[in-house]
Design a protein around this motif. Structure first.
Motif, PDB file in Angstrom:
ATOM      1  N   LEU A  48       5.232   3.140  -4.466  1.00 24.82           N
ATOM      2  CA  LEU A  48       4.810   3.994  -3.380  1.00 24.82           C
ATOM      3  C   LEU A  48       3.859   4.374  -3.592  1.00 24.82           C
ATOM      4  CD1 LEU A  48       7.527   2.814  -0.839  1.00 24.82           C
ATOM      5  CD2 LEU A  48       5.305   1.119  -1.458  1.00 24.82           C
ATOM      6  N   LEU A  49       4.669   6.003  -4.299  1.00 25.05           N
ATOM      7  CA  LEU A  49       3.744   7.280  -3.784  1.00 25.05           C
ATOM      8  C   LEU A  49       2.518   7.138  -5.249  1.00 25.05           C
ATOM      9  CD1 LEU A  49       3.298  10.479  -4.154  1.00 25.05           C
ATOM     10  CD2 LEU A  49       4.915  10.595  -6.032  1.00 25.05           C
ATOM     11  N   HIS A  50       2.486   5.890  -6.303  1.00 28.86           N
ATOM     12  CA  HIS A  50       1.422   6.187  -6.865  1.00 28.86           C
ATOM     13  C   HIS A  50       0.346   4.970  -6.286  1.00 28.86           C
ATOM     14  CE1 HIS A  50       2.134   9.037 -10.122  1.00 28.86           C
ATOM     15  NE2 HIS A  50       3.591   8.033 -10.354  1.00 28.86           N
ATOM     16  N   SER A  51       0.647   4.315  -5.095  1.00 25.44           N
ATOM     17  CA  SER A  51      -0.660   3.305  -4.378  1.00 25.44           C
ATOM     18  C   SER A  51      -0.845   4.071  -2.981  1.00 25.44           C
ATOM     19  CB  SER A  51      -0.157   1.990  -4.547  1.00 25.44           C
ATOM     20  OG  SER A  51       1.765   2.421  -3.849  1.00 25.44           O
ATOM     21  N   TRP A  52      -0.959   5.282  -2.986  1.00 21.03           N
ATOM     22  CA  TRP A  52      -1.056   5.909  -1.725  1.00 21.03           C
ATOM     23  C   TRP A  52      -2.390   6.447  -1.229  1.00 21.03           C
ATOM     24  CZ3 TRP A  52       1.036  10.902  -0.402  1.00 21.03           C
ATOM     25  CH2 TRP A  52       0.688  11.315   1.236  1.00 21.03           C
ATOM     26  N   ALA A  53      -2.725   5.602  -1.250  1.00 20.27           N
ATOM     27  CA  ALA A  53      -4.287   5.748  -0.867  1.00 20.27           C
ATOM     28  C   ALA A  53      -5.156   6.707   0.504  1.00 20.27           C
ATOM     29  CB  ALA A  53      -4.995   4.521  -0.546  1.00 20.27           C
ATOM     30  N   PHE A  54      -3.972   8.192  -0.407  1.00 24.03           N
ATOM     31  CA  PHE A  54      -4.677   9.443   0.760  1.00 24.03           C
ATOM     32  C   PHE A  54      -5.713  10.105   0.801  1.00 24.03           C
ATOM     33  CE2 PHE A  54      -2.276  11.050  -2.968  1.00 24.03           C
ATOM     34  CZ  PHE A  54      -3.495  11.840  -3.065  1.00 24.03           C
ATOM     35  N   ALA A  55      -6.222   9.937  -0.409  1.00 22.69           N
ATOM     36  CA  ALA A  55      -7.228  10.434  -0.685  1.00 22.69           C
ATOM     37  C   ALA A  55      -8.539   8.887  -0.474  1.00 22.69           C
ATOM     38  CB  ALA A  55      -7.664  10.101  -2.511  1.00 22.69           C
ATOM     39  N   GLN A  56      -8.409   7.966  -0.717  1.00 20.35           N
ATOM     40  CA  GLN A  56      -9.759   7.169   0.075  1.00 20.35           C
ATOM     41  C   GLN A  56      -9.583   7.591   1.555  1.00 20.35           C
ATOM     42  OE1 GLN A  56      -8.858   2.875   0.654  1.00 20.35           O
ATOM     43  NE2 GLN A  56     -10.394   2.578  -0.871  1.00 20.35           N
ATOM     44  N   LEU A  57      -8.360   7.338   2.238  1.00 18.38           N
ATOM     45  CA  LEU A  57      -9.170   7.485   3.691  1.00 18.38           C
ATOM     46  C   LEU A  57      -8.951   9.085   3.891  1.00 18.38           C
ATOM     47  CD1 LEU A  57      -8.194   7.123   7.009  1.00 18.38           C
ATOM     48  CD2 LEU A  57      -6.009   7.906   6.203  1.00 18.38           C
ATOM     49  N   GLY A  58      -8.497  10.161   3.072  1.00 18.70           N
ATOM     50  CA  GLY A  58      -9.958  11.535   3.290  1.00 18.70           C
ATOM     51  C   GLY A  58     -11.335  11.783   3.047  1.00 18.70           C
ATOM     52  N   THR A  59     -12.045  10.543   2.273  1.00 19.67           N
ATOM     53  CA  THR A  59     -12.962  10.941   1.812  1.00 19.67           C
ATOM     54  C   THR A  59     -13.876   9.226   3.127  1.00 19.67           C
ATOM     55  OG1 THR A  59     -12.622  10.890  -0.729  1.00 19.67           O
ATOM     56  CG2 THR A  59     -14.881  10.129   0.257  1.00 19.67           C
ATOM     57  N   PHE A  60     -12.685   8.566   3.456  1.00 17.61           N
ATOM     58  CA  PHE A  60     -13.685   7.859   5.107  1.00 17.61           C
ATOM     59  C   PHE A  60     -13.257   8.305   5.472  1.00 17.61           C
ATOM     60  CE2 PHE A  60     -12.052   3.330   2.673  1.00 17.61           C
ATOM     61  CZ  PHE A  60     -12.290   3.662   2.027  1.00 17.61           C
ATOM     62  N   VAL A  61     -13.081   9.148   6.335  1.00 14.64           N
ATOM     63  CA  VAL A  61     -13.153   9.619   7.148  1.00 14.64           C
ATOM     64  C   VAL A  61     -14.000  11.484   6.858  1.00 14.64           C
ATOM     65  CG1 VAL A  61     -11.817  12.250   9.014  1.00 14.64           C
ATOM     66  CG2 VAL A  61     -10.784   9.985   8.124  1.00 14.64           C
ATOM     67  N   GLU A  62     -14.111  12.634   5.693  1.00 13.96           N
ATOM     68  CA  GLU A  62     -15.151  12.663   5.637  1.00 13.96           C
ATOM     69  C   GLU A  62     -16.302  12.319   6.235  1.00 13.96           C
ATOM     70  OE1 GLU A  62     -13.783  14.590   1.903  1.00 13.96           O
ATOM     71  OE2 GLU A  62     -13.094  16.111   2.856  1.00 13.96           O
ATOM     72  N   TYR A  63     -16.765  10.995   5.486  1.00 10.73           N
ATOM     73  CA  TYR A  63     -18.134  10.818   4.715  1.00 10.73           C
ATOM     74  C   TYR A  63     -18.370  10.382   6.602  1.00 10.73           C
ATOM     75  CZ  TYR A  63     -18.726   5.464   5.265  1.00 10.73           C
ATOM     76  OH  TYR A  63     -18.004   4.190   5.141  1.00 10.73           O
ATOM     77  N   LYS A  64     -17.996   9.479   7.786  1.00 14.12           N
ATOM     78  CA  LYS A  64     -17.805   9.224   8.443  1.00 14.12           C
ATOM     79  C   LYS A  64     -18.469   9.988   9.531  1.00 14.12           C
ATOM     80  CE  LYS A  64     -14.721   4.868   7.682  1.00 14.12           C
ATOM     81  NZ  LYS A  64     -16.073   3.847   7.673  1.00 14.12           N
ATOM     82  N   ALA A  65     -17.368  11.303   9.191  1.00 16.66           N
ATOM     83  CA  ALA A  65     -17.655  12.330  10.703  1.00 16.66           C
ATOM     84  C   ALA A  65     -18.847  13.087  10.443  1.00 16.66           C
ATOM     85  CB  ALA A  65     -15.885  12.747  10.176  1.00 16.66           C
ATOM     86  N   GLN A  66     -19.324  13.375   9.356  1.00 12.76           N
ATOM     87  CA  GLN A  66     -20.499  13.474   8.456  1.00 12.76           C
ATOM     88  C   GLN A  66     -21.346  13.364   9.332  1.00 12.76           C
ATOM     89  OE1 GLN A  66     -21.037  14.391   4.412  1.00 12.76           O
ATOM     90  NE2 GLN A  66     -23.319  15.834   5.131  1.00 12.76           N
TER      91      GLN A  66
END
Length: 404
Positions: A294-312
């Motif tokens: 569960l820890l190593h399949s946690w896609a928090f980095a991908q979610l953060g990247t999606f938020v950043e580029y959509k926000a930009q």
């Protein structure tokens, strides 16, 4: 800002064979270049290209531009490795994983992606075709498919290289588009976002995206893969092939939905978005054996990247804050204690008695920290406020009056 557009190619069988041969030749050349770079200790393009250019061009029957792109691909791979080592993503010095990465040259898969520049690849967006260089000659009129929005973006904003990718028997081109980003607006407030495994994301507005469905899907996929691998028949192997990347596609879809919802809410209410800086968390956290997947399949980095580029794209500012003790600190009185976190879902302050959902409390702490960082000028600020991006200002005592 850079946006990557994916289009699906539709080559004929003969064209597909030529594309496959091209990828294999380019990656054989890249492996040779990587070995020279490792042996010579030269990973700069200006230093490496004179060492390998003539031999690679003749021995692997590549064109001049394909040789140059292969050298650049190798240099980029070593630059990425160096950045990961510097950031500690491969473990501390002396660790087994880090020693393994440093002790041998980078190797490229026979059908790894290959970059193509405008001299090797040309687009005809009106007819939806591409012309691409291969080792068998120039292939013209290869059709592609994409959405109308992607086609419009390709026509208006495509710049630079495109990557040729062969995945699961399908051919794709990943094209880079340079889109002008709107200026960032001065936020009136912030939306704090707490990221987790049990709850994928929780905002300071009290919106919770539970991860129970995704975690159940992952558990089913793990059990199904194990069952098919034990069976080992031809039909089981075909089923395994069909299941490839199904779990990651599901997680990607959910992250797109969550990020779009958060950015839309921030844009509508003229607020910024505050995220946790979780860099290196997998190396810092010690998980039990049954929790490691569960820890190593946690896609928090991908979610953060999606938020950043959509926000930009929407002109919404995004701030990363230190997440330390956000789960133990009371968002009302700032009292911090380990026992404030009663259990995974409950927060109860031992000082003021305030109780609420633990992740909502954490997201409000993140919101407060983002407001303070923005006011102090320790993050980039929009140019529309009369100061240049990144310029700091000295906060007055009243700057923090509304952040609590």
């Amino acid at each position: 800002m850079k946006i990557v557009v994916r289009v699906k190619l539709e080559p004929s069988p003969c064209q597909a064979d030529a594309l496959t041969a091209t990828l294999r030749a380019c990656n054989r050349a890249a492996n040779h270049i990587s070995e020279v770079a490792f042996a010579k200790g030269e990973i700069r393009r200006n230093g490496l290209q004179p060492l390998v250019y003539r031999h690679v061009k003749n021995a692997y029957e590549l064109g001049a531009q394909a040789t140059v792109r292969s050298v650049k691909k190798v240099c980029d791979a070593y630059a990425t490795l160096k950045a990961n080592l510097r950031a500690g993503n491969l473990g501390p010095k002396g660790s087994k994983r880090r020693n393994k990465a440093e002790s041998r040259p980078i190797a490229f898969h026979p059908e790894a992606a290959q970059p193509f520049d405008d001299r090797m690849l040309s687009w005809n967006t009106d007819e939806k075709t591409v012309s691409i260089w291969t080792t068998a000659g120039r292939l013209k009129g290869i059709g592609f498919r994409c959405s109308s929005a992607a086609l419009r973006m390709l026509t208006e904003h495509r710049r630079g290289e495109s990557d040729l990718v062969h995945r699961d028997g399908q051919w794709y081109l990943y094209a880079t588009c340079d889109i002008p980003a709107p200026p960032l607006a001065e936020p009136t407030d912030w939306i704090g976002v707490d990221l987790g495994i049990v709850n994928i994301a929780t905002t300071s507005d009290g919106v919770v995206w539970a991860g129970r469905g995704l975690n159940r899907h992952r558990a089913r996929m793990v059990a199904l893969r194990a069952k098919l691998q034990r069976k080992g028949t031809k039909s089981a192997k075909r089923a395994l092939k069909r299941q490839r990347r199904k779990e990651s596609r599901r997680a990607t879809e959910i992250n797109h939905i969550i990020s779009k919802t958060i950015v839309t809410a921030a844009e509508r209410t003229s607020r910024g978005i505050a995220l946790e800086d979780l860099t290196g968390i997998r190396e810092r956290v010690k998980a039990k054996h049954d929790q490691r997947y569960l820890l190593h399949s946690w896609a928090f980095a991908q979610l953060g990247t999606f938020v950043e580029y959509k926000a930009q794209r929407a002109g919404v500012p995004v701030v990363r804050v230190n997440p330390a003790y956000t789960s133990r600190q009371c968002s009302a009185c700032w009292h911090t204690h380990k026992k404030n976190r009663v259990d995974q879902a409950t927060f109860a302050c031992r000082a003021c008695g305030m109780t609420m959902h633990a992740d909502v409390n954490g997201s409000r702490n993140i919101r407060h920290r983002a407001a303070g960082a923005w006011q102090r000028g320790t993050v980039n600020c929009p140019t529309s406020t009369g100061r240049s991006a990144g310029q700091t200002r000295t906060p007055s005592r009243g700057d923090f009056s509304g952040t609590r």
